[in-house]
Motif scaffolding. Structure first.
Motif, PDB file in Angstrom:
ATOM      1  N   LYS A  29     -11.630  55.097  33.266  1.00 45.78           N
ATOM      2  CA  LYS A  29     -12.749  54.438  33.913  1.00 45.78           C
ATOM      3  C   LYS A  29     -14.037  55.242  33.769  1.00 45.78           C
ATOM      4  O   LYS A  29     -14.012  56.469  33.624  1.00 45.78           O
ATOM      5  CB  LYS A  29     -12.445  54.237  35.405  1.00 45.78           C
ATOM      6  CG  LYS A  29     -11.405  53.172  35.689  1.00 45.78           C
ATOM      7  CD  LYS A  29     -11.962  51.783  35.433  1.00 45.78           C
ATOM      8  CE  LYS A  29     -10.998  50.709  35.903  1.00 45.78           C
ATOM      9  NZ  LYS A  29     -11.505  49.349  35.592  1.00 45.78           N
ATOM     10  N   ASN A  30     -15.160  54.528  33.845  1.00 45.69           N
ATOM     11  CA  ASN A  30     -16.512  55.114  33.838  1.00 45.69           C
ATOM     12  C   ASN A  30     -16.844  55.816  32.530  1.00 45.69           C
ATOM     13  O   ASN A  30     -17.612  56.783  32.498  1.00 45.69           O
ATOM     14  CB  ASN A  30     -16.699  56.065  35.030  1.00 45.69           C
ATOM     15  CG  ASN A  30     -16.499  55.354  36.358  1.00 45.69           C
ATOM     16  OD1 ASN A  30     -16.940  54.229  36.533  1.00 45.69           O
ATOM     17  ND2 ASN A  30     -15.811  56.002  37.282  1.00 45.69           N
ATOM     18  N   VAL A  31     -16.247  55.323  31.443  1.00 43.75           N
ATOM     19  CA  VAL A  31     -16.555  55.795  30.084  1.00 43.75           C
ATOM     20  C   VAL A  31     -16.976  54.582  29.271  1.00 43.75           C
ATOM     21  O   VAL A  31     -16.503  53.464  29.505  1.00 43.75           O
ATOM     22  CB  VAL A  31     -15.330  56.463  29.430  1.00 43.75           C
ATOM     23  CG1 VAL A  31     -15.710  57.099  28.104  1.00 43.75           C
ATOM     24  CG2 VAL A  31     -14.725  57.504  30.354  1.00 43.75           C
ATOM     25  N   PRO A  63     -12.359  52.002  19.932  1.00 42.24           N
ATOM     26  CA  PRO A  63     -12.239  51.934  21.391  1.00 42.24           C
ATOM     27  C   PRO A  63     -12.817  50.614  21.909  1.00 42.24           C
ATOM     28  O   PRO A  63     -13.760  50.064  21.335  1.00 42.24           O
ATOM     29  CB  PRO A  63     -13.069  53.132  21.867  1.00 42.24           C
ATOM     30  CG  PRO A  63     -14.073  53.342  20.781  1.00 42.24           C
ATOM     31  CD  PRO A  63     -13.377  52.989  19.500  1.00 42.24           C
ATOM     32  N   LYS A  64     -12.241  50.118  22.990  1.00 37.14           N
ATOM     33  CA  LYS A  64     -12.701  48.858  23.576  1.00 37.14           C
ATOM     34  C   LYS A  64     -13.166  49.097  25.012  1.00 37.14           C
ATOM     35  O   LYS A  64     -12.464  49.745  25.784  1.00 37.14           O
ATOM     36  CB  LYS A  64     -11.566  47.827  23.571  1.00 37.14           C
ATOM     37  CG  LYS A  64     -11.053  47.468  22.189  1.00 37.14           C
ATOM     38  CD  LYS A  64      -9.885  46.483  22.294  1.00 37.14           C
ATOM     39  CE  LYS A  64      -9.349  46.130  20.904  1.00 37.14           C
ATOM     40  NZ  LYS A  64      -8.183  45.202  20.996  1.00 37.14           N
ATOM     41  N   GLU A  65     -14.351  48.562  25.324  1.00 32.53           N
ATOM     42  CA  GLU A  65     -14.812  48.637  26.708  1.00 32.53           C
ATOM     43  C   GLU A  65     -14.049  47.603  27.531  1.00 32.53           C
ATOM     44  O   GLU A  65     -13.972  46.433  27.153  1.00 32.53           O
ATOM     45  CB  GLU A  65     -16.317  48.407  26.778  1.00 32.53           C
ATOM     46  CG  GLU A  65     -17.109  49.548  26.131  1.00 32.53           C
ATOM     47  CD  GLU A  65     -18.608  49.424  26.352  1.00 32.53           C
ATOM     48  OE1 GLU A  65     -19.049  48.334  26.781  1.00 32.53           O
ATOM     49  OE2 GLU A  65     -19.329  50.404  26.093  1.00 32.53           O
ATOM     50  N   LYS A  66     -13.466  48.071  28.638  1.00 32.84           N
ATOM     51  CA  LYS A  66     -12.585  47.206  29.416  1.00 32.84           C
ATOM     52  C   LYS A  66     -12.647  47.577  30.891  1.00 32.84           C
ATOM     53  O   LYS A  66     -12.421  48.732  31.250  1.00 32.84           O
ATOM     54  CB  LYS A  66     -11.151  47.339  28.895  1.00 32.84           C
ATOM     55  CG  LYS A  66     -10.131  46.447  29.578  1.00 32.84           C
ATOM     56  CD  LYS A  66      -8.753  46.642  28.946  1.00 32.84           C
ATOM     57  CE  LYS A  66      -7.711  45.772  29.614  1.00 32.84           C
ATOM     58  NZ  LYS A  66      -6.352  45.984  29.009  1.00 32.84           N
ATOM     59  N   ARG A  67     -12.991  46.622  31.736  1.00 33.32           N
ATOM     60  CA  ARG A  67     -12.965  46.792  33.195  1.00 33.32           C
ATOM     61  C   ARG A  67     -13.701  48.054  33.666  1.00 33.32           C
ATOM     62  O   ARG A  67     -13.188  48.836  34.448  1.00 33.32           O
ATOM     63  CB  ARG A  67     -11.532  46.804  33.703  1.00 33.32           C
ATOM     64  CG  ARG A  67     -10.807  45.492  33.492  1.00 33.32           C
ATOM     65  CD  ARG A  67      -9.376  45.531  33.975  1.00 33.32           C
ATOM     66  NE  ARG A  67      -8.558  46.467  33.220  1.00 33.32           N
ATOM     67  CZ  ARG A  67      -7.226  46.546  33.318  1.00 33.32           C
ATOM     68  NH1 ARG A  67      -6.589  45.747  34.162  1.00 33.32           N
ATOM     69  NH2 ARG A  67      -6.543  47.424  32.605  1.00 33.32           N
ATOM     70  N   GLY A  68     -14.900  48.240  33.146  1.00 32.71           N
ATOM     71  CA  GLY A  68     -15.705  49.376  33.581  1.00 32.71           C
ATOM     72  C   GLY A  68     -15.258  50.707  32.998  1.00 32.71           C
ATOM     73  O   GLY A  68     -15.587  51.763  33.541  1.00 32.71           O
TER      74      GLY A  68
END
Length: 326
Positions: free
Chosen positions: A265-267, A288-293
């Motif tokens: 989280k938070n990355v 990398p995939k942005e997922k749920r913050g």
């Protein structure tokens, strides 16, 4: 590479990336305390100064943390060569308590005057000053998780101590020993490096690295298994609130060719995320995939992966896992 060498490598990386790249958050309280004398005539004089300069329980608790972290050094020689426990005789419970108090008072004065101690001295001095400024404070003894070799240990041991202090009807977690600095293995000495993350630490983070002998905190039972088998997190993880969502265990059982999914989280994609292979070469995570913050990515388990894998974000070590072959 042998396990001992890998463990030492990542312990050294932790020192380099956490303590030299760590972005310190200095509060207004810290700035005031930084101007205090390094020595006072007595603990009473220091307590009076803190009580005069700060009004709230939170500020006073932080001021005590700051002054100790700024001025007391960890006595690494004493850690390597511990003194034998003091034995004494007594004829009544009252006499026993008097003698225990005298031993504790001697420890407090020795720490205060010599400006060095191991965790027992740090916690005793913190408790003494806290009580003098009207705070309810206790010492907690238990286990600590400090290197990759601690991932997957079979049992806990009582090797560390920290404080809890009551602020606004809530027990706050404080480890001023870890707040004052760290051991630099490359130089063979302790280095003072004020670290605020162990003042009023989020319990989720704190108990990933600490486990009390009682197995409880504020009436709630803690999971010994989660502590022993959880991943190793680092100071930047706490400071940046990098919650490790996956894997939820510090021990990863995998076959050659498996892909392990990591979610933090938070990355975001703007961060540089990588790990080191067993030849100490950085390997950037792919796709990398942005997922749920947060960020989700995969690590390929192959012959280039050693016994441990440590994830880095922008040069800071964030989390380590132990790799076990299926």
């Amino acid at each position: 590479m042998p396990q001992k060498k890998i463990s030492f490598l990542f312990l050294l990386l932790n020192i380099i990336s956490v303590h030299f790249a760590f972005s310190q958050k200095i509060s207004d309280v810290d700035k005031i305390v930084a101007k205090y004398p390094k020595s006072f005539n007595s603990t009473e004089k220091l307590a009076e100064k803190i009580e005069k300069d700060f009004d709230s329980d939170s500020e006073r608790a932080r001021a005590i943390y700051s002054w100790i972290a700024f001025n007391i050094k960890y006595d690494y020689n004493a850690y390597l060569n511990p003194q034998r426990s003091q034995g004494f005789s007594y004829s009544s419970e009252a006499e026993k308590q008097r003698k225990l108090k005298q031993i504790n008072d001697n420890l407090i004065q020795k720490t205060f005057n010599s400006k060095k101690a191991v965790c027992e001295g740090f916690t005793a001095l913190y408790q003494d000053l806290a009580q003098q400024v009207g705070l309810k404070c206790e010492i907690v003894r238990g286990d600590s998780k400090v290197s990759v070799r601690d991932i997957g240990r079979k049992t806990t041991s009582s090797n560390h101590a920290w404080n809890i202090v009551l602020i606004d009807k809530k027990w706050r977690l404080i480890d001023v020993t870890w707040g004052q600095g760290y051991y630099d293995s490359s130089k063979g000495r302790m280095v003072n490096d004020f670290n605020p993350v162990y003042f009023d630490t989020d319990p989720d983070y704190f108990f990933a690295k600490h486990f009390p002998d009682s197995g409880t905190f504020s009436g709630n039972r803690l999971s010994k298994s989660d502590f022993l088998n959880g991943p190793l997190i680092y100071n930047t993880t706490i400071e940046k609130d990098y919650k490790i969502k996956s894997p939820d265990s510090g021990i990863i059982e995998a076959r050659n060719g498996d892909r392990i999914t990591v979610e933090i989280k938070n990355v975001s994609k703007s961060n540089q995320v990588f790990y080191l292979n067993k030849r100490n070469q950085p390997v950037k995570v792919q796709n990398p995939k942005e997922k749920r913050g947060g960020l989700e990515f995969q690590i390929l388990i192959d012959n280039n992966i050693g016994d441990y894998v440590t994830i880095f974000i922008d040069t800071n070590s964030i989390v380590s896992f132990k790799i076990v072959s299926k």
